[in-house]
Design a protein around this motif. Structure first.
Motif, PDB file in Angstrom:
ATOM      1  N   LEU A 256       0.858  -1.135  -0.070  1.00 49.77           N
ATOM      2  CA  LEU A 256       0.214  -0.008  -0.073  1.00 49.77           C
ATOM      3  C   LEU A 256       0.941   1.323  -0.103  1.00 49.77           C
ATOM      4  O   LEU A 256       1.994   1.343   0.771  1.00 49.77           O
ATOM      5  N   GLY A 257       0.443   2.151  -1.018  1.00 57.85           N
ATOM      6  CA  GLY A 257       1.175   3.433  -1.250  1.00 57.85           C
ATOM      7  C   GLY A 257       2.604   3.455  -1.998  1.00 57.85           C
ATOM      8  O   GLY A 257       3.429   4.082  -2.056  1.00 57.85           O
ATOM      9  N   ALA A 258       2.582   2.107  -2.583  1.00 58.48           N
ATOM     10  CA  ALA A 258       3.644   2.018  -3.750  1.00 58.48           C
ATOM     11  C   ALA A 258       3.489   3.325  -4.690  1.00 58.48           C
ATOM     12  O   ALA A 258       2.432   3.427  -5.170  1.00 58.48           O
ATOM     13  N   ASN A 259       4.533   3.871  -4.944  1.00 64.83           N
ATOM     14  CA  ASN A 259       4.278   5.364  -5.698  1.00 64.83           C
ATOM     15  C   ASN A 259       5.741   5.527  -6.540  1.00 64.83           C
ATOM     16  O   ASN A 259       6.813   5.513  -5.856  1.00 64.83           O
TER      17      ASN A 259
ATOM     18  N   ALA B 160       6.260   0.081  -6.670  1.00 71.74           N
ATOM     19  CA  ALA B 160       5.652   0.775  -7.831  1.00 71.74           C
ATOM     20  C   ALA B 160       6.259   0.267  -8.974  1.00 71.74           C
ATOM     21  O   ALA B 160       5.616  -0.185 -10.150  1.00 71.74           O
ATOM     22  N   ALA B 161       7.506   0.334  -9.247  1.00 69.62           N
ATOM     23  CA  ALA B 161       8.163  -0.194 -10.610  1.00 69.62           C
ATOM     24  C   ALA B 161       8.158  -1.491 -10.900  1.00 69.62           C
ATOM     25  O   ALA B 161       7.971  -1.963 -11.985  1.00 69.62           O
ATOM     26  N   ALA B 162       8.075  -2.557  -9.775  1.00 68.75           N
ATOM     27  CA  ALA B 162       7.750  -3.867  -9.864  1.00 68.75           C
ATOM     28  C   ALA B 162       6.442  -4.164 -10.476  1.00 68.75           C
ATOM     29  O   ALA B 162       6.127  -4.916 -11.319  1.00 68.75           O
ATOM     30  N   GLU B 163       5.585  -3.603  -9.885  1.00 67.78           N
ATOM     31  CA  GLU B 163       4.055  -3.494 -10.572  1.00 67.78           C
ATOM     32  C   GLU B 163       4.021  -2.907 -12.079  1.00 67.78           C
ATOM     33  O   GLU B 163       3.332  -3.935 -12.644  1.00 67.78           O
ATOM     34  N   MET B 164       4.615  -2.121 -12.276  1.00 67.19           N
ATOM     35  CA  MET B 164       4.603  -1.755 -13.858  1.00 67.19           C
ATOM     36  C   MET B 164       5.369  -2.611 -14.973  1.00 67.19           C
ATOM     37  O   MET B 164       4.965  -2.960 -15.844  1.00 67.19           O
ATOM     38  N   ALA B 165       6.476  -3.323 -14.127  1.00 63.27           N
ATOM     39  CA  ALA B 165       7.435  -4.467 -14.656  1.00 63.27           C
ATOM     40  C   ALA B 165       6.548  -5.775 -14.977  1.00 63.27           C
ATOM     41  O   ALA B 165       6.518  -6.270 -15.990  1.00 63.27           O
ATOM     42  N   VAL B 166       5.606  -5.808 -14.043  1.00 62.06           N
ATOM     43  CA  VAL B 166       4.842  -7.140 -14.116  1.00 62.06           C
ATOM     44  C   VAL B 166       3.520  -7.086 -15.073  1.00 62.06           C
ATOM     45  O   VAL B 166       3.458  -7.693 -15.912  1.00 62.06           O
ATOM     46  N   ARG B 167       3.125  -5.651 -15.096  1.00 58.27           N
ATOM     47  CA  ARG B 167       1.880  -5.504 -16.048  1.00 58.27           C
ATOM     48  C   ARG B 167       2.319  -5.424 -17.437  1.00 58.27           C
ATOM     49  O   ARG B 167       1.677  -5.616 -18.286  1.00 58.27           O
ATOM     50  N   GLU B 168       3.593  -4.987 -17.771  1.00 58.05           N
ATOM     51  CA  GLU B 168       4.130  -4.895 -19.091  1.00 58.05           C
ATOM     52  C   GLU B 168       4.094  -6.206 -19.465  1.00 58.05           C
ATOM     53  O   GLU B 168       3.650  -6.243 -21.135  1.00 58.05           O
ATOM     54  N   VAL B 169       4.381  -7.197 -18.832  1.00 53.28           N
ATOM     55  CA  VAL B 169       4.379  -8.795 -19.454  1.00 53.28           C
ATOM     56  C   VAL B 169       3.404  -9.603 -19.233  1.00 53.28           C
ATOM     57  O   VAL B 169       2.869 -10.304 -19.936  1.00 53.28           O
ATOM     58  N   LYS B 170       2.589  -9.099 -17.969  1.00 56.46           N
ATOM     59  CA  LYS B 170       1.410  -9.927 -17.788  1.00 56.46           C
ATOM     60  C   LYS B 170       0.257  -8.926 -17.292  1.00 56.46           C
ATOM     61  O   LYS B 170       0.114  -8.788 -16.000  1.00 56.46           O
ATOM     62  N   PRO B 171      -0.327  -8.253 -18.383  1.00 51.71           N
ATOM     63  CA  PRO B 171      -1.658  -7.409 -17.975  1.00 51.71           C
ATOM     64  C   PRO B 171      -2.650  -7.878 -16.979  1.00 51.71           C
ATOM     65  O   PRO B 171      -3.381  -7.201 -16.394  1.00 51.71           O
ATOM     66  N   ASP B 172      -2.791  -9.267 -17.159  1.00 51.55           N
ATOM     67  CA  ASP B 172      -3.837  -9.829 -16.303  1.00 51.55           C
ATOM     68  C   ASP B 172      -3.341 -10.334 -14.851  1.00 51.55           C
ATOM     69  O   ASP B 172      -4.220 -10.950 -14.079  1.00 51.55           O
TER      70      ASP B 172
ATOM     71  N   ILE C 178      -2.649 -10.316 -11.044  1.00 54.66           N
ATOM     72  CA  ILE C 178      -3.382  -9.782  -9.660  1.00 54.66           C
ATOM     73  C   ILE C 178      -2.457  -9.061  -9.041  1.00 54.66           C
ATOM     74  O   ILE C 178      -1.302  -9.669  -8.352  1.00 54.66           O
ATOM     75  N   ILE C 179      -2.713  -7.608  -8.610  1.00 56.73           N
ATOM     76  CA  ILE C 179      -1.695  -7.067  -7.745  1.00 56.73           C
ATOM     77  C   ILE C 179      -2.485  -6.850  -6.460  1.00 56.73           C
ATOM     78  O   ILE C 179      -3.493  -6.645  -6.391  1.00 56.73           O
ATOM     79  N   VAL C 180      -1.648  -7.038  -5.422  1.00 54.17           N
ATOM     80  CA  VAL C 180      -2.068  -7.136  -4.057  1.00 54.17           C
ATOM     81  C   VAL C 180      -1.374  -6.110  -3.077  1.00 54.17           C
ATOM     82  O   VAL C 180      -0.137  -6.259  -3.162  1.00 54.17           O
ATOM     83  N   ARG C 181      -1.820  -4.984  -2.345  1.00 47.10           N
ATOM     84  CA  ARG C 181      -1.263  -4.134  -1.697  1.00 47.10           C
ATOM     85  C   ARG C 181      -1.777  -4.165  -0.432  1.00 47.10           C
ATOM     86  O   ARG C 181      -2.684  -3.201  -0.323  1.00 47.10           O
ATOM     87  N   PRO C 182      -1.284  -4.800   0.348  1.00 47.09           N
ATOM     88  CA  PRO C 182      -1.335  -4.826   1.851  1.00 47.09           C
ATOM     89  C   PRO C 182      -0.796  -3.475   2.616  1.00 47.09           C
ATOM     90  O   PRO C 182       0.352  -2.907   2.131  1.00 47.09           O
ATOM     91  N   SER C 183      -1.532  -2.929   3.638  1.00 47.45           N
ATOM     92  CA  SER C 183      -0.837  -1.961   4.556  1.00 47.45           C
ATOM     93  C   SER C 183       0.210  -2.836   5.284  1.00 47.45           C
ATOM     94  O   SER C 183       0.288  -3.820   5.133  1.00 47.45           O
TER      95      SER C 183
ATOM     96  N   GLN D 132      -7.006  -7.448 -11.790  1.00 45.42           N
ATOM     97  CA  GLN D 132      -7.202  -6.272 -10.737  1.00 45.42           C
ATOM     98  C   GLN D 132      -6.267  -6.146  -9.646  1.00 45.42           C
ATOM     99  O   GLN D 132      -5.282  -6.619  -9.483  1.00 45.42           O
ATOM    100  N   THR D 133      -6.381  -4.940  -9.080  1.00 43.81           N
ATOM    101  CA  THR D 133      -5.679  -4.422  -7.908  1.00 43.81           C
ATOM    102  C   THR D 133      -6.275  -4.332  -6.759  1.00 43.81           C
ATOM    103  O   THR D 133      -7.351  -3.601  -6.773  1.00 43.81           O
ATOM    104  N   TYR D 134      -5.788  -5.055  -5.608  1.00 46.66           N
ATOM    105  CA  TYR D 134      -6.654  -4.913  -4.489  1.00 46.66           C
ATOM    106  C   TYR D 134      -5.829  -4.321  -3.270  1.00 46.66           C
ATOM    107  O   TYR D 134      -4.473  -4.649  -2.995  1.00 46.66           O
ATOM    108  N   GLU D 135      -6.496  -3.446  -2.536  1.00 45.89           N
ATOM    109  CA  GLU D 135      -5.882  -2.830  -1.431  1.00 45.89           C
ATOM    110  C   GLU D 135      -6.176  -3.289  -0.179  1.00 45.89           C
ATOM    111  O   GLU D 135      -7.394  -2.981   0.053  1.00 45.89           O
ATOM    112  N   LEU D 136      -5.401  -3.960   0.715  1.00 43.54           N
ATOM    113  CA  LEU D 136      -5.837  -4.695   1.765  1.00 43.54           C
ATOM    114  C   LEU D 136      -5.579  -3.723   2.958  1.00 43.54           C
ATOM    115  O   LEU D 136      -4.189  -3.583   3.460  1.00 43.54           O
ATOM    116  N   GLY D 137      -6.801  -3.295   3.720  1.00 39.93           N
ATOM    117  CA  GLY D 137      -6.540  -2.714   5.050  1.00 39.93           C
ATOM    118  C   GLY D 137      -7.232  -3.432   5.978  1.00 39.93           C
ATOM    119  O   GLY D 137      -8.492  -3.956   5.718  1.00 39.93           O
TER     120      GLY D 137
END
Length: 323
Positions: free
Chosen positions: A121-124, A136-148, A150-155, A212-217
């Motif tokens: 959570l808060g990846a920026n 945040a850079a990891a998310e973008m790198a993953v999405r580039e090759v695997k658009p589908d 699932i991103i999970v962002r916990p607090s 999907q991207t899930y923010e977990l709190g």
């Protein structure tokens, strides 16, 4: 909802604090689990989480594309939980967060395996924190090759074995005063490790979660001061609380981080102080635990079950005091 029949799933980082809980959640749902890790001997305790042969560990350096591909071969799905909270001479944020995530995502794309990517959570990408920026850079790198993917962002995640409440509880054992970094008003939404594991297991079991991207709190937003006072209550300690300005905390963190060079976990790092300058709560309108059918567990319901070890009288301190 499009449920997926449990098959073979590869879990990178499956022996860690969150990983062990994820493996147990997957086992309960019937998945066959391959734990890919550098030290397979650390996975032995997870064997009892499933039936005979359901959980197996294999040695893998996920930074090596060939080894990552071998670990993913034949798997229907993959979960990447690899990450670090501070850097050491041989383990850097850029390499482990971005490089390894890209390697795993590329292997998943070739193998046709679904993927859950653990972020934070808060990846920026514009954050002053290297941890946040590389997540945040990891998310973008993953999405580039695997658009589908699932991103999970916990607090911040709490539960037995965490580096969150346990750290402050250890401090409360000996320190007469606990520091309110930056005044202690930074907001968090602590989430229970069992809920994070359930969210990951639920998401990978439903193709509707793909992309999907899930923010977990958790159910409550708390300040840093609230958290320290909760720790004091649960450990039956009465420390003082003193404001510690961010510049001073950063200087202390820079010095404390030197211990990482010799393999000792630092109590605080400069980068962690930078993170504390921003609130860590779920964004308005973000998909989260509720969308996965999970009711969040409150921190008060769990904290006492493992912080009792820091009480002067141990687990039965309250009973002894009453007697």
């Amino acid at each position: 909802m499009s449920e997926v029949a449990p098959g073979l799933i590869t879990v990178f980082g499956g022996t860690g604090f969150i990983g062990s809980q994820v493996v147990q959640a997957l086992a309960r749902r019937g998945w066959r689990i391959r734990i890919a890790c550098r030290r397979p001997d650390r996975a032995w305790k997870l064997q009892t989480a499933g039936t005979v042969g359901q959980i197996q560990a294999m040695r893998c350096d996920a930074a090596d594309p060939a080894q990552a591909a071998e670990a993913i071969h034949g798997a229907d799905a993959v979960i990447n939980l690899i990450g670090i909270l501070y850097e050491t001479p041989g383990r850097k944020f850029e390499a482990l967060h971005v490089g390894v995530s890209r390697t795993i995502a590329e292997a998943c794309a070739v193998a046709g395996a679904r993927l859950v990517q653990m972020s934070a959570l808060g990846a920026n990408p514009e954050s002053d924190s290297t941890y946040s920026r590389t997540k945040a850079a990891a998310e973008m790198a993953v999405r580039e090759v695997k658009p589908d993917a699932i991103i999970v962002r916990p607090s911040v995640v709490f539960g037995p074995g965490d580096d969150f409440l346990n750290t402050f509880a250890k401090m409360a054992q000996t320190a007469p005063v606990l520091p309110l970094i930056g005044g202690g008003q930074t907001k968090f939404q602590p989430v229970y490790v069992g809920d994070v594991a359930a969210a990951i297991a639920t998401a990978i079991g439903d193709t509707a979660s793909d992309g999907q991207t899930y923010e977990l709190g958790g159910p409550a937003v708390m300040t840093f001061e609230d958290i320290l006072k909760l720790v004091a209550r649960e450990t039956y300690r009465e420390p003082g609380f003193a404001p510690l300005p961010f510049p001073v905390a950063k200087a202390i963190g820079a010095l404390a981080q030197i211990t990482a060079v010799v393999g000792i976990k630092p109590v605080l790092t400069e980068d962690q102080v930078v993170l504390l300058q921003s609130d860590n709560v779920v964004s308005d309108g973000a998909a989260g635990l509720a969308d996965l059918g999970i009711e969040p567990t409150g921190i008060e319901a769990v904290a006492g079950s493992y912080l009792w070890r820091y009480r002067k009288g141990g687990q039965f301190a309250a009973e002894k005091a009453a007697a």
